[in-house]
Design a protein around this motif. Structure first.
Motif, PDB file in Angstrom:
ATOM      1  N   LEU A  75      29.163  63.663  96.186  1.00 51.86           N
ATOM      2  CA  LEU A  75      30.340  62.964  95.656  1.00 51.86           C
ATOM      3  C   LEU A  75      31.234  63.921  94.862  1.00 51.86           C
ATOM      4  N   ASP A  76      30.618  64.823  94.093  1.00 52.07           N
ATOM      5  CA  ASP A  76      31.398  65.812  93.340  1.00 52.07           C
ATOM      6  C   ASP A  76      32.267  66.652  94.273  1.00 52.07           C
ATOM      7  N   LEU A  91      39.614  65.835  96.529  1.00 49.69           N
ATOM      8  CA  LEU A  91      40.668  64.843  96.281  1.00 49.69           C
ATOM      9  C   LEU A  91      41.543  65.259  95.097  1.00 49.69           C
ATOM     10  N   PHE A 110      33.473  65.800  97.203  1.00 50.96           N
ATOM     11  CA  PHE A 110      34.602  64.971  97.632  1.00 50.96           C
ATOM     12  C   PHE A 110      35.645  64.856  96.517  1.00 50.96           C
ATOM     13  N   GLU A 111      35.171  64.621  95.311  1.00 54.10           N
ATOM     14  CA  GLU A 111      36.101  64.427  94.197  1.00 54.10           C
ATOM     15  C   GLU A 111      36.916  65.696  93.941  1.00 54.10           C
ATOM     16  N   LEU A 137      37.273  55.791  91.437  1.00 50.35           N
ATOM     17  CA  LEU A 137      36.044  56.580  91.341  1.00 50.35           C
ATOM     18  C   LEU A 137      35.599  56.696  89.880  1.00 50.35           C
ATOM     19  N   ARG A 143      32.015  55.690  88.486  1.00 49.45           N
ATOM     20  CA  ARG A 143      31.142  56.668  87.809  1.00 49.45           C
ATOM     21  C   ARG A 143      30.637  56.134  86.474  1.00 49.45           C
ATOM     22  N   ALA A 202      29.884  60.073 101.136  1.00 47.87           N
ATOM     23  CA  ALA A 202      29.112  60.932 100.229  1.00 47.87           C
ATOM     24  C   ALA A 202      27.624  60.607 100.312  1.00 47.87           C
TER      25      ALA A 202
END
Lengths: 304, 304
Positions: free
Chosen positions: B255-256, B262, B258-259, A248, A252, A197
């Motif tokens: 990152l969002d 997932l 990717f999250e 994660l 966060r 990321a």
């Protein structure tokens, strides 16, 4: 303990290094290797990683007293299905996958009465390089190795697995598949996700390439794992998505705390720590404490 | 170009390594060093980093043709105020701070008519180790060095700064203080923030220590910079909070994404990539593409 015939399924970095390490230790008579790729099989033979090419998975497994499955996670179940009929009842079967809960489930579905042969294994070693060319006999030396035996794993196979990896210089530990996956979501899978990321967020900016041209050793080490193989990591994330998402969440919450502190500091007209007012001073102290906690933990981590 | 007398203010890793590198290159006659810590000054003398201890900043600066300010960011402005009256009009004054906009502002407030002497400098080198014991003559060899001259910086001083760092093996580049700070927010400050937050999120869990006991080389490299000095990094984040927060925004968006992928994968009853349905397959492809982009960028980054 000596292996008479190793059936190697998958001749890349992990499998190739296992074969080379056994050979260097004088612990194997003959390595028969299978890879779906012609060129990998030929390279493995040329490089002395294997002694004989097998034309199929059953051919590699036939007559082997030890079988190592070292294929991408996504190929695990089909490989297990293919090898099960050819596997000797007394053989030791191991994998090297980075996730274990999914591998154990696949083995339970695929191996039938050969399930006692199976000792799931995860060597904590690797490289952002891949392929048989990257294989070397020292890859596992001094590294931890996790075994996650099932309730049905036979005692002789478990003992032989321990002996073999210890003979290659590994520190062998046993844990449940679930504990394994939670552990590596925390210390391996999440860092990979963050590194991917980070590079995406950076390279998506118009100036990203200019920025990166000036990056130093901190960037180099922090982002090294972002160069890892996309298919390997797609499969790891997919197999362990729930644990990774949980880790994660922990990350966060820590990141939010840092961001809140930085936002409070950025709001002050003078951002330098010279002559700060009481409010700014409090935020600076908070920031220092947040960093100091992390720095102390990381400084005390085992040297390796 | 040879330096007759180097006034070294701050005798830690950065300042000490500059003195040692000049000495090894035969480019300095005498190094007079000041550090607020008695023990650092004495160690610097014992280790041959400096030739003479100064009792104060003005004493270190008096008669020096080159002055290097190598103190924590928070001490920059008070050091500049203290050294300005003693600085020769023709001297070259440099710092080594990791942020430049705040240093230039401090110099503008502090140096008066000596401002033309000042060439802000940032060597892209360092270590999670600190202190004069870690100083060594090769620290800067082959590393980039950024100069951020102001509109008032005198040409002779700028030329001498370039020559000196080039003679120590640096690749010297010039840019504005603003461009510098944006660049290093992206490739240095953000990675440090992420590494600190990662270790905090991990070590805050009851099983954190157990998890870390099994961490491997990926963890080691990714989190190395989390062992960095808390005060140094408090000051860097405080001085560059706005740019760091902007970079954090880019990271969060990546990152969002990717999250989200997932989470979509985790919702499927079978999380393994074996016989996936069309919906899962699409998420797996998205995940692979996200990783592949990052992996390609990082793989193509300069080897160093």
């Amino acid at each position: 303990m000596k292996v008479n015939r190793l059936g190697l399924i998958g001749c890349g970095l992990m499998g190739g290094s296992f074969a080379l390490a056994l050979k260097q230790a004088g612990l194997v008579n003959r390595v028969v290797g299978y890879s779906p790729s012609d060129s990998t099989r030929t390279k493995a033979l040329t490089l002395g990683v294997i002694d004989e090419m097998a034309a199929s998975i059953p051919q590699a497994v036939q007559g082997a007293d030890v079988v190592l499955l070292a294929v991408p996670v996504a190929a695990t179940e089909t490989s297990l299905v293919a090898l099960a009929p050819a596997l000797d009842d007394q053989a030791l079967l191991m994998d090297v996958g980075s996730t274990k809960h999914d591998v154990v489930q696949a083995a339970q579905r695929s191996l039938g009465h050969k399930l006692p042969c199976f000792v799931p294994a995860h060597p904590i070693a690797g490289s952002e390089r891949a392929g048989v060319e990257a294989a070397h006999a020292q890859l596992y030396q001094g590294q931890p190795l996790i075994l996650t035996p099932t309730e049905l794993t036979a005692a002789p196979q478990l003992a032989q697995a321990k002996s073999l990896w210890q003979a290659l210089g590994c520190q062998v530990k046993s844990m449940t598949p679930q504990a394994h996956d939670a552990t590596f979501a925390a210390v391996s899978h999440l860092p990979h996700l963050l590194a991917f990321a980070f590079i995406q967020g950076l390279s998506g900016q118009p100036q990203g390439a200019d920025f990166m041209s000036l990056a130093g050793p901190g960037f180099r080490d922090f982002s090294r794992i972002a160069a890892s193989d996309p298919v390997v990591w797609r499969d790891i994330f997919a197999a362990n998505a729930t644990d990774v998402l949980q880790q994660l969440g922990h990350f966060r919450r820590a990141l939010d705390a840092f961001e809140n502190t930085l936002q409070a500091i950025a709001k002050h007209p003078t951002q330098t720590p010279n002559s700060p007012n009481a409010d700014l001073l409090q935020h600076l102290n908070t920031l220092e404490q947040q960093i100091a906690q992390a720095s102390a933990v990381r400084s005390q981590w085992k040297a390796s």
